[in-house]
Design a protein around this motif. Structure first.
Motif, PDB file in Angstrom:
ATOM      1  N   LEU A  18      21.325  -3.115 -28.369  1.00  0.00           N
ATOM      2  CA  LEU A  18      22.044  -2.160 -27.529  1.00  0.00           C
ATOM      3  C   LEU A  18      23.532  -2.151 -27.872  1.00  0.00           C
ATOM      4  O   LEU A  18      24.162  -1.094 -27.963  1.00  0.00           O
ATOM      5  N   VAL A  21      24.003  -0.293 -31.101  1.00  0.00           N
ATOM      6  CA  VAL A  21      23.920   1.160 -30.898  1.00  0.00           C
ATOM      7  C   VAL A  21      25.243   1.692 -30.341  1.00  0.00           C
ATOM      8  O   VAL A  21      25.800   2.672 -30.836  1.00  0.00           O
ATOM      9  N   TYR A 149      14.183   5.439 -32.261  1.00  0.00           N
ATOM     10  CA  TYR A 149      15.357   6.316 -32.228  1.00  0.00           C
ATOM     11  C   TYR A 149      16.657   5.507 -32.282  1.00  0.00           C
ATOM     12  O   TYR A 149      17.611   5.902 -32.952  1.00  0.00           O
ATOM     13  N   ARG A 150      16.682   4.380 -31.591  1.00  0.00           N
ATOM     14  CA  ARG A 150      17.899   3.561 -31.617  1.00  0.00           C
ATOM     15  C   ARG A 150      18.148   2.993 -33.015  1.00  0.00           C
ATOM     16  O   ARG A 150      19.297   2.900 -33.458  1.00  0.00           O
ATOM     17  N   ILE A 219      19.800   9.742 -25.998  1.00  0.00           N
ATOM     18  CA  ILE A 219      19.966   8.427 -25.370  1.00  0.00           C
ATOM     19  C   ILE A 219      20.627   8.562 -24.007  1.00  0.00           C
ATOM     20  O   ILE A 219      20.212   7.948 -23.019  1.00  0.00           O
TER      21      ILE A 219
END
Length: 295
Positions: A18, A21, A149-150, A219
């Motif tokens: 996270l 990202v 996707y991340r 997101i």
């Protein structure tokens, strides 16, 4: 179960992802800011609004025109780049010889106008943008489940950032851009249209913001204030990396995103302030930033 400082490994790596990202968005947005400041000497506070426009254009392209994510990943940055050309030609070009404050105030005003327009049409509630079919689902790595996707966001952001860095630092075009900011009269004497080059540089910088906005749309919820919530942190990233430093913006953005993510694991209360604490420390030790040049 493997633990790191009392935290399960899967939870630790998930938070690390996270952070990476978020760091990818920090890197791309701060890169655009660094390009604009380094080449035009303008502090572009409108960067967050242009990032928001990129996300909204992706949503509008799908909602009204049926254009998918991949088409808008190309078209949204182009559209915002054209808007950037208009902003530079009609407004910013008159401020280059003035104090930085004038450019900051003008771009802040552009931000307020853009946010007000989108808020009047779409309100403040977010619009949902679905993850493209090709990138749905997740990959089981054994120690954690990685959302596809991340992973794409991280790879795409780093690829674009490195490509821009190579273009500016390693090519003849990049050398011409840098020379045009240092000595525009000399460069113009060689037959190069410096004003046009400056305009295209600004357009390219804001196109990076729009590209990041399209990446962020699946997101985050697409809403008018999404850029304002991010731009202050991105400015801190640029200051830490060094104003105008391309490589500094990329590395600092990625690094601070990871640090912020890990802070949420070990000391969540400090996660919203850790970037600014690091900025204070860096400015005390090295006012030009980690990769900036002392003037």
């Amino acid at each position: 179960m493997i633990e790191i400082f009392g935290i399960p490994l899967s939870a630790f790596l998930s938070q690390l992802l996270l952070g990476l990202v978020n760091g990818s968005f920090y890197a791309m947005l701060s890169l655009g800011l660094a390009v604009i400041f380094g080449m035009l000497n303008i502090i572009n506070f409108a960067h967050g609004a242009l990032y928001m426009m990129g996300a909204f254009l992706a949503w509008m392209g799908l909602e009204y025109l049926g254009l998918n994510y991949w088409a808008m990943l190309l078209l949204a940055p182009l559209a915002v780049g054209v808007l950037g050309i208009l902003i530079e030609r009609l407004m910013l070009r008159w401020l280059y010889k003035l104090d930085h404050l004038y450019g900051l105030l003008l771009t802040f005003g552009i931000t307020l106008v853009a946010e007000g327009v989108f808020r009047s049409f779409y309100g403040v509630s977010g619009q949902r943008y679905a993850v493209p079919d090709l990138l749905t689902g997740a990959t089981d790595l054994g120690f954690m489940v990685l959302p596809n996707y991340r992973a794409w966001v991280v790879v795409a952001s780093i690829t674009v950032c490195l490509a821009v860095w190579a273009l500016i630092e390693k090519t003849t075009l990049g050398a011409t851009l840098r020379a045009g900011t240092e000595n525009p009269r000399l460069v113009q004497a060689f037959g190069i249209n410096v004003p046009r080059m400056v305009t295209l540089t600004y357009a390219g910088g804001v196109a990076l913001a729009a590209f990041a906005g399209v990446l962020a749309a699946p997101i985050l919820q697409v809403q008018p204030l999404m850029g304002s919530n991010l731009i202050i942190v991105v400015f801190a990233v640029v200051v830490i990396g060094g104003m105008g430093s391309i490589l500094g913006s990329i590395l600092t953005g990625l690094g601070l995103g990871v640090i912020e993510g890990l802070t949420k694991v070990f000391y969540p209360e400090a996660s919203n302030t850790v970037v600014f604490l690091i900025m204070d420390i860096v400015l005390l030790i090295r006012p030009a930033g980690l990769f900036g040049k002392e003037r």
